[in-house]
Design a protein around this motif. Structure first.
Motif: not given
Length: 180
Positions: A1-12
């Motif tokens: 997973m670390s090679s992929k760009i992380l999708p936008p993460q929402p507020n907790p």
């Protein structure tokens, strides 16, 4: 997973609400129900027999206790979400991880929200569908298999008293690093 760009993460807070959306809808119903039972209990207190007072008191206590149980269940499901998100990120989508959260609708929702936030929503949906999970499977599977579940310590610990999970991955920081 670390090679992929992380999708936008929402507020907790958004994640917390997404994980427990069914629970918080029922929470609202239990609050309204408790208010109604409380009003009926107050009327009955001065105007009716002891049997009616006991009935409204029992109804009020039943509903009021459920407010606490729903809140505790929501906190526990959020712990499941944080753990599942870490696991999916570190190991990718694995059936074994998804299977850990198949037991109840709320646990599946926690895993689905975690997978969705990592871009693995399709995999987890396909997996749960392949295992025969339907959208209307609200009653946890263990309740059907084990009718005396209320008397088991594991039920109380797993449902309402899940230990606090401190995430191993800082997803907000990771997202900022990947955008640079």
């Amino acid at each position: 997973m670390s090679s992929k760009i992380l999708p936008p993460q929402p507020n907790p807070v958004i994640s917390y609400l997404r994980v427990g959306k069914l629970l918080y809808l029922s929470l609202a119903l239990f609050v309204l129900e408790s208010l109604w039972y409380w009003a009926e209990l107050q009327k009955a207190w001065t105007e009716t027999s002891v049997i009616i007072i006991v009935f409204w008191l029992w109804s009020f206590l039943f509903s009021f206790i459920h407010i606490y149980l729903v809140l505790m269940d929501g906190l526990s499901r959020y712990q499941n979400y944080k753990r599942a998100k870490d696991q999916f990120y570190m190991y990718g989508f694995k059936k074994r991880i998804a299977e850990t959260y198949i037991s109840s609708k709320c646990q599946r929702m926690a895993a689905k929200v975690a997978a969705q936030e990592l871009g693995m929503e399709d995999e987890i949906k396909k997996y749960y569908t392949s295992r025969g999970v339907k959208w209307y499977h609200y009653i946890p599977y263990f309740m059907v298999k084990e009718p005396f579940f209320l008397f088991k310590k594991s039920f109380w610990c797993r449902t309402f008293l899940e230990k606090n999970y401190k995430p191993k991955i800082d997803f907000k920081n990771l997202q900022l690093e990947s955008s640079l």
